[in-house]
Scaffold this active site. Structure first.
Site, PDB file in Angstrom:
ATOM      1  N   CYS A   1       0.817  -1.209   0.000  1.00 28.05           N
ATOM      2  CA  CYS A   1       0.000   0.000   0.000  1.00 28.05           C
ATOM      3  C   CYS A   1       0.853   1.262   0.000  1.00 28.05           C
ATOM      4  O   CYS A   1       0.363   2.344  -0.307  1.00 28.05           O
ATOM      5  CB  CYS A   1      -0.940   0.009   1.206  1.00 28.05           C
ATOM      6  SG  CYS A   1      -0.089  -0.055   2.798  1.00 28.05           S
TER       7      CYS A   1
ATOM      8  N   ARG B   1       4.237   1.317  -1.460  1.00 24.86           N
ATOM      9  CA  ARG B   1       5.337   1.298  -2.428  1.00 24.86           C
ATOM     10  C   ARG B   1       5.010   0.380  -3.595  1.00 24.86           C
ATOM     11  O   ARG B   1       4.264  -0.591  -3.467  1.00 24.86           O
ATOM     12  CB  ARG B   1       6.644   0.876  -1.774  1.00 24.86           C
ATOM     13  CG  ARG B   1       6.775  -0.590  -1.438  1.00 24.86           C
ATOM     14  CD  ARG B   1       8.117  -0.925  -0.800  1.00 24.86           C
ATOM     15  NE  ARG B   1       8.287  -0.250   0.476  1.00 24.86           N
ATOM     16  CZ  ARG B   1       9.183   0.711   0.691  1.00 24.86           C
ATOM     17  NH1 ARG B   1      10.013   1.082  -0.270  1.00 24.86           N
ATOM     18  NH2 ARG B   1       9.280   1.291   1.871  1.00 24.86           N
TER      19      ARG B   1
ATOM     20  N   SER C   1      10.182   1.748   5.968  1.00 26.39           N
ATOM     21  CA  SER C   1       8.736   1.680   6.149  1.00 26.39           C
ATOM     22  C   SER C   1       8.201   2.980   6.720  1.00 26.39           C
ATOM     23  O   SER C   1       8.938   3.766   7.319  1.00 26.39           O
ATOM     24  CB  SER C   1       8.367   0.521   7.077  1.00 26.39           C
ATOM     25  OG  SER C   1       8.743  -0.722   6.526  1.00 26.39           O
TER      26      SER C   1
ATOM     27  N   GLU D   1       8.685  -1.990  11.331  1.00 29.81           N
ATOM     28  CA  GLU D   1       7.541  -2.907  11.229  1.00 29.81           C
ATOM     29  C   GLU D   1       7.939  -4.164  10.466  1.00 29.81           C
ATOM     30  O   GLU D   1       8.750  -4.131   9.543  1.00 29.81           O
ATOM     31  CB  GLU D   1       6.352  -2.192  10.572  1.00 29.81           C
ATOM     32  CG  GLU D   1       6.599  -1.699   9.156  1.00 29.81           C
ATOM     33  CD  GLU D   1       6.137  -2.686   8.109  1.00 29.81           C
ATOM     34  OE1 GLU D   1       5.554  -3.714   8.477  1.00 29.81           O
ATOM     35  OE2 GLU D   1       6.390  -2.431   6.926  1.00 29.81           O
ATOM     36  N   GLY D   2       7.358  -5.287  10.868  1.00 26.40           N
ATOM     37  CA  GLY D   2       7.770  -6.572  10.319  1.00 26.40           C
ATOM     38  C   GLY D   2       6.898  -7.111   9.218  1.00 26.40           C
ATOM     39  O   GLY D   2       7.215  -8.154   8.629  1.00 26.40           O
TER      40      GLY D   2
ATOM     41  N   GLN E   1       5.477  -9.499   2.759  1.00 26.70           N
ATOM     42  CA  GLN E   1       5.223  -8.958   1.423  1.00 26.70           C
ATOM     43  C   GLN E   1       6.380  -9.255   0.474  1.00 26.70           C
ATOM     44  O   GLN E   1       6.172  -9.515  -0.711  1.00 26.70           O
ATOM     45  CB  GLN E   1       4.962  -7.452   1.543  1.00 26.70           C
ATOM     46  CG  GLN E   1       3.673  -7.151   2.285  1.00 26.70           C
ATOM     47  CD  GLN E   1       3.604  -5.732   2.824  1.00 26.70           C
ATOM     48  OE1 GLN E   1       4.623  -5.092   3.058  1.00 26.70           O
ATOM     49  NE2 GLN E   1       2.396  -5.243   3.048  1.00 26.70           N
TER      50      GLN E   1
ATOM     51  N   GLY F   1      -8.297  -9.650   4.233  1.00 28.00           N
ATOM     52  CA  GLY F   1      -6.941  -9.936   3.785  1.00 28.00           C
ATOM     53  C   GLY F   1      -5.966  -9.898   4.948  1.00 28.00           C
ATOM     54  O   GLY F   1      -6.361  -9.870   6.122  1.00 28.00           O
ATOM     55  N   SER F   2      -4.667  -9.881   4.625  1.00 27.74           N
ATOM     56  CA  SER F   2      -3.653  -9.953   5.677  1.00 27.74           C
ATOM     57  C   SER F   2      -3.708  -8.743   6.607  1.00 27.74           C
ATOM     58  O   SER F   2      -3.626  -8.881   7.830  1.00 27.74           O
ATOM     59  CB  SER F   2      -2.260 -10.077   5.048  1.00 27.74           C
ATOM     60  OG  SER F   2      -1.998  -8.975   4.190  1.00 27.74           O
TER      61      SER F   2
ATOM     62  N   SER G   1      -6.295  -6.628   7.128  1.00 27.23           N
ATOM     63  CA  SER G   1      -7.550  -6.636   7.876  1.00 27.23           C
ATOM     64  C   SER G   1      -7.532  -7.702   8.959  1.00 27.23           C
ATOM     65  O   SER G   1      -8.041  -7.490  10.064  1.00 27.23           O
ATOM     66  CB  SER G   1      -8.724  -6.871   6.917  1.00 27.23           C
ATOM     67  OG  SER G   1      -8.812  -5.847   5.954  1.00 27.23           O
TER      68      SER G   1
END
Length: 569
Positions: free
Chosen positions: A50, A52, A109, A114-115, A120, A194-195, A197
């Site tokens: 979302c 890049r 990020s 953040e992991g 991704q 999705g991931s 959400s």
């Protein structure tokens, strides 16, 4: 290695461009296929999140590669090349490696550390492998990026600095209150399954919300997520799934809603949100707007300013009210006047200036001059009493939009009784977030891993040449032994074997030190020329070297496919 990356991210492009430059799953597939079909590129992988879009490729020409990859990104993202170009960044060879490794560690990020980006990157590699657009270079690159990211998280405290975008967003919604205290007992609506959400639903459940409602276009996914939340050992939350057409009704019950779908249009309009909170605060939903200037004098009534603690409209309309001399306090006690002055002084210069016409300025100067003439000095300015402003009520509905393009209408920001946090506001908030001390350690890890990757790639580049050299030497030994058999046909098997072994040992000893040393030299920066020197010195057939390289690539591809098959089992 001729690694090239062309991309844009939240650091280079505004949200308005990012949300239009998104790539669907089908668009990513087509982009990869078109990239490897283009002349400069032999391998390709795309990392699309979302925040890049980055296209990685192994190219044989830098300038042609940049032009081709930029054009392909524009074509498949739907944003014109002229508009997209100012926001694109380009990294080449070691700089491209450094960039991806930094991304994998969370250094690039929106929320540092953040992991989620590791998952991704893993998905990007899996897609390229499935489409057979990732060869040896990109396989090695993405695999080491994943290892680098995991190392950074395990060897440093970067996790203390980093949060998921979900956690950071909830912290912005809670406005300084602990998320657990803020969320406790609330009803939550999560739009999408999705991931991102799913992470939002799990985070809200752990934070202590009473209920999580999941809405998704695919009912099975929503029901599965609701089941996972209900059966979780670390939460005590009521979770249920609803169809997307139930969102308006569920929004009227929700205290907090998180949306992250792949929709190309708005999921929640300003009108829908306004309807959902209508009546919750006891008053109709209003829109935050600047009070327009009055048509007569160009000034808004004094009591209508947002945040002004006093209503001066009645005083202003009273007989004798003016801005000159003693008449200015007619109908107004001194404390009231000074409270209003204190509020004005805390306002912006622009607002004060906008409310003064030249006529008003002239009257003020005249009044001040008259006061000085009468008293012989400037009047003392008394310290005004502090103005206690009434606290604003907590918003009736908190919204978190993590989608790109946005799911929730930006006009919702202007609705009273609603608090919206979206990608744009998260970007602004994260710019002021403190960096952890461990970030420096992560940067050193990235630098070490980049150096190790470069050395390994340079050494791998010369390996086919060394293999071709040893193959040529083995052929020479075989030919000479065959010639010896013709000259000395009476040799028995034992004698022939001893001679063969002796010749091979001589050849191996002669080649051992040079080949080991040339690999070491090739692994150093600037060592790419040693492979060419070796080919020239021993007159190696370029096609033989290329054949060895292709065989290695096939072995790499087979190993990757076998690993994927084992993963499915």
């Amino acid at each position: 290695m001729s690694l090239l990356v062309v991309g844009l991210s939240h650091r280079s492009a505004p949200v308005s461009v990012l949300e239009r430059a998104t790539l669907t799953a089908d668009a990513q597939v087509k982009l990869l296929q078109d990239t490897v079909a283009a002349e400069p590129a032999t391998e390709a992988a795309v990392l699309a999140t979302c925040n890049r879009i980055e296209l990685y490729a192994d190219v044989d020409k830098f300038h042609a590669g940049v032009a081709e990859l930029s054009t392909l990104l524009a074509q498949h993202s739907g944003v014109g090349l002229e508009e997209l170009t100012p926001y694109l960044y380009v990294h080449y060879e070691d700089r491209a490696v450094h960039h991806l490794f930094s991304v994998a560690c969370g250094l690039d990020s929106m929320v540092v550390g953040e992991g989620q980006i590791l998952g991704q990157i893993k998905d990007a590699l899996a897609t390229a492998q499935e489409l057979h657009t990732a060869g040896r270079l990109l396989n090695d690159l993405f695999q080491q990026a994943l290892r680098t990211g995991k190392r950074a998280h395990s060897e440093t405290g970067i996790d203390r600095a980093g949060q998921s975008l979900v956690t950071f967003g909830l912290e912005q919604l809670s406005a300084g209150t602990a998320v657990e205290a803020w969320a406790k007992g609330k009803r939550a609506l999560v739009i999408g399954a999705g991931s991102m959400s799913s992470l939002a639903a799990a985070t809200l459940a752990r934070a202590g919300v009473a209920e999580v409602v999941i809405a998704n276009r695919t009912p099975d996914r929503a029901e599965r997520l609701a089941q996972i939340l209900t059966e979780g050992d670390d939460t005590d939350v009521l979770a249920r799934a609803v169809p997307m057409d139930a969102v308006p009704a569920e929004l009227t019950r929700a205290d907090v809603a998180v949306s992250c779908t792949g929709a190309t249009g708005l999921v929640l309009t300003a009108e829908a949100v306004a309807a959902a909170v209508e009546g919750r605060t006891g008053t109709p939903v209003a829109v935050r707007e600047e009070t327009p200037a009055s048509a007569a004098g160009g000034l808004a009534p004094a009591g209508t300013d947002e945040g002004c603690p006093l209503d001066l409209s009645a005083v202003q309309g009273a007989t004798g009210f003016s801005v000159m001399g003693e008449a200015a306090v007619a109908g107004m006690d001194a404390a009231t006047l000074e409270q209003h002055a204190a509020w004005v002084d805390r306002g912006t210069v622009d607002r004060r200036d906008s409310r003064r016409t030249p006529e008003v300025e002239a009257e003020l100067i005249t009044a001040l001059a008259a006061t000085v003439a009468a008293g012989g000095r400037l009047p003392e300015r008394r310290r005004p009493e502090p103005v206690v402003e009434a606290p604003r009520p907590a918003p009736a509905l908190a919204l978190l939009d993590l989608a790109m393009p946005r799911d929730i209408d930006a006009a919702v920001h202007r609705l009273l009784g609603v608090r919206l946090v979206d990608i744009e506001s998260l970007a602004e908030a994260s710019a002021d977030a403190p960096m952890a001390a461990d970030v420096d350690l992560v940067r050193r890890i990235v630098a070490d891993e980049v150096a190790a990757f470069g050395a390994a790639q340079r050494a791998a580049h010369i390996t086919p040449t060394v293999v071709a050299l040893r193959t040529m030497a083995a052929d020479v030994v075989a030919n000479e032994i065959a010639r010896l058999d013709g000259r000395l046909p009476g040799l028995d098997e034992k004698q022939r074997g001893e001679i063969t072994q002796t010749v091979r040992r001589v050849v191996d000893k002669l080649l051992h030190a040079p080949t080991v040393r040339v690999k070491q030299l090739a692994a150093e920066p600037g060592g790419a020329g040693y492979a060419d020197a070796l080919r020239t010195l021993f007159d190696l057939d370029p096609e033989t070297v290329a054949a060895v390289s292709r065989a290695d690539d096939r072995d790499t591809s087979d190993s990757t496919e076998n690993a994927k098959n084992r993963g499915r089992e």
